[in-house]
Design a protein around this motif. Structure first.
Motif, short mmCIF file in Angstrom:
data_model
loop_
_atom_site.label_atom_id
_atom_site.label_comp_id
_atom_site.label_asym_id
_atom_site.label_seq_id
_atom_site.Cartn_x
_atom_site.Cartn_y
_atom_site.Cartn_z
N ALA A 140 0.82 -1.21 0.00
CA ALA A 140 0.00 0.00 0.00
C ALA A 140 0.85 1.26 0.00
N ASP A 141 2.11 1.13 -0.37
CA ASP A 141 3.04 2.26 -0.31
C ASP A 141 2.52 3.45 -1.12
N GLY A 142 2.43 4.60 -0.46
CA GLY A 142 2.03 5.83 -1.12
C GLY A 142 0.54 6.04 -1.26
N LEU A 189 -3.93 0.18 11.19
CA LEU A 189 -2.54 -0.12 11.53
C LEU A 189 -1.88 -0.95 10.45
N ALA A 190 -2.62 -1.90 9.88
CA ALA A 190 -2.05 -2.77 8.84
C ALA A 190 -1.76 -1.99 7.57
N PHE A 191 -2.65 -1.09 7.18
CA PHE A 191 -2.40 -0.25 6.01
C PHE A 191 -1.16 0.63 6.24
N ALA A 192 -1.10 1.23 7.42
CA ALA A 192 0.05 2.08 7.72
C ALA A 192 1.36 1.29 7.68
N ALA A 193 1.32 0.07 8.18
CA ALA A 193 2.52 -0.78 8.18
C ALA A 193 2.96 -1.12 6.76
N GLU A 194 2.02 -1.07 5.81
CA GLU A 194 2.35 -1.34 4.41
C GLU A 194 2.57 -0.07 3.61
N GLY A 195 2.77 1.07 4.31
CA GLY A 195 3.18 2.29 3.65
C GLY A 195 2.09 3.27 3.30
N ALA A 196 0.84 3.00 3.69
CA ALA A 196 -0.26 3.92 3.37
C ALA A 196 -0.31 5.07 4.36
N ARG A 197 -0.87 6.19 3.89
CA ARG A 197 -1.24 7.30 4.76
C ARG A 197 -2.72 7.14 5.05
N VAL A 198 -3.09 7.18 6.32
CA VAL A 198 -4.41 6.72 6.74
C VAL A 198 -5.23 7.84 7.36
N ASP A 219 -7.62 17.20 1.54
CA ASP A 219 -6.98 18.40 2.10
C ASP A 219 -5.65 18.07 2.76
N THR A 220 -5.56 16.89 3.39
CA THR A 220 -4.34 16.54 4.12
C THR A 220 -3.28 15.94 3.20
N TYR A 221 -3.71 15.05 2.31
CA TYR A 221 -2.74 14.30 1.51
C TYR A 221 -2.86 14.53 0.00
N GLY A 222 -3.88 15.24 -0.43
CA GLY A 222 -4.01 15.59 -1.84
C GLY A 222 -4.57 14.52 -2.73
N ARG A 223 -5.01 13.42 -2.16
CA ARG A 223 -5.54 12.33 -2.97
C ARG A 223 -6.35 11.38 -2.11
N LEU A 224 -7.06 10.46 -2.75
CA LEU A 224 -7.76 9.38 -2.06
C LEU A 224 -7.70 8.16 -2.97
N ASP A 225 -7.20 7.07 -2.42
CA ASP A 225 -7.04 5.84 -3.21
C ASP A 225 -7.93 4.70 -2.76
N VAL A 239 -6.11 -5.21 3.33
CA VAL A 239 -5.01 -4.44 2.76
C VAL A 239 -4.77 -4.85 1.31
N TRP A 240 -4.78 -6.13 1.03
CA TRP A 240 -4.58 -6.59 -0.34
C TRP A 240 -5.69 -6.09 -1.26
N LEU A 241 -6.93 -6.20 -0.82
CA LEU A 241 -8.05 -5.71 -1.63
C LEU A 241 -7.96 -4.20 -1.85
N GLY A 242 -7.39 -3.50 -0.88
CA GLY A 242 -7.28 -2.05 -0.98
C GLY A 242 -6.05 -1.56 -1.72
N SER A 243 -5.26 -2.47 -2.26
CA SER A 243 -4.01 -2.11 -2.92
C SER A 243 -4.11 -2.32 -4.43
N THR A 244 -3.09 -1.86 -5.14
CA THR A 244 -3.07 -2.03 -6.59
C THR A 244 -2.85 -3.47 -7.02
#
Length: 304
Positions: free
Chosen positions: A5-7, A25-34, A89-95, A236-241
């Motif tokens: 989930a990096d980036g 916590l799991a998303f953050a551990a894989e590099g996401a901003r939450v 507003d905080t991160y400039g995007r939503l994924d 996390v996998w479903l939420g990733s590319t």
């Protein structure tokens, strides 16, 4: 932090405790901003003390990740809009959007008040619809602006929504509605680069540790099958590319087991090519039922 989930910028609703906290916590551990959403209410939906979202944000930041808290009511249009705005507003995007918020007001059907029905429908079903609507509007606007999203939505259903659960008519109906919402959203939003899936988790949370106390208790030693953290890797996998091409699906996740759930599909069929009489329809229905698979048992149907 780098990972699958990096980036990515990820919203998790109801993320102050239980499954939502584990997902954040799991998303953050894989590099996401939450964006950690939690209204901070009690199990029955009444206001609580403190800020559970803030505590989860602090955990993520202490581990070197990035997160921001959102305390709005996502079952209101204004609250859902502000949730999406918090990410932009905080991160400039939503994924990625993970819809998880909910609570229980369990009663047997004849004792279930209209207000208790409405409250559960509001938080679970409307609380899925509104964030999804506002996130989808953003992603559609991105496509129209020439930017192609690689967006993901993970909704939270339940075994109660797939099979039913005695004493949980409101919750079961809402969770079944979330499955239908998932299927429609997957069909409608694919053109905008959005994949929509649902999970039906079984884990120890504030909602389940009382209702199913016997099966939810943590073991003294060994693998804790009911730990909410067991569900999060799939989310996390479903939420990733890396989940490219997977949409309109429902997964059951419990302990170390993942199942693809297969919903309503046409089974044994008879076609007369003309109108049936009631007697013919009944006789045919009984023959078809004899050929059909036995449905799964409703949770709690054998009790009392």
């Amino acid at each position: 932090m780098t990972g699958v989930a990096d980036g990515r910028v990820v919203i998790v609703t109801g993320a102050g405790r239980g499954l939502g906290r584990a997902h954040a916590l799991a998303f953050a551990a894989e590099g996401a901003r939450v964006v950690v959403n939690d209204l901070g209410v009690g199990l029955d939906g009444t206001p609580g003390v403190g800020s559970p979202a803030g505590r989860v944000v602090a955990e993520i930041r202490a581990a070197g990740g990035e997160a921001v808290a959102h305390g709005g009511d996502i079952a209101t249009s204004a609250g859902a809009a502000s949730l999406v705005a918090a990410a932009l507003d905080t991160y400039g995007r939503l994924d990625t959007l993970v819809n998880n918020a909910g609570f229980l007001r369990d009663r047997m059907l004849v004792n279930l008040d209209e207000d208790e029905w409405d409250a559960v429908m509001r938080v679970h079903l409307k609380g899925h619809f509104l964030p999804l609507k506002h996130a989808a509007a953003h992603w559609r606007a991105e496509v129209k602006a020439g930017r192609a999203p690689c967006a993901r939505v993970v909704n939270t259903s339940s075994g109660a929504g797939l099979l039913g659960s005695v004493g949980q008519a409101n919750y079961s109906a809402a969770k079944a509605g979330i499955v239908a919402l998932t299927l429609v959203a997957a069909a409608e939003l694919g053109r905008y680069g959005v994949q929509v899936n649902a999970i039906a988790p079984a884990a120890r949370t504030r909602m389940t540790e009382r209702t199913f106390a016997g099966t939810m208790a943590a073991p003294a030693a060994g693998f804790d099958a009911m730990a909410p953290e067991n569900v999060s890797p799939l989310v996390v996998w479903l939420g990733s590319t890396v989940s490219a091409g997977v949409t309109g699906r429902v997964f059951e996740a419990e302990g170390g087991r993942i199942s693809v759930m297969e919903g309503w599909r046409r089974g044994p069929t008879a076609d007369k090519g003309a109108r049936w009489t009631p007697a013919e329809a009944g006789e045919t229905a009984l023959k078809l039922l004899a050929e059909a698979e036995t449905p799964g048992a409703v949770y709690g149907a054998g009790a009392g």
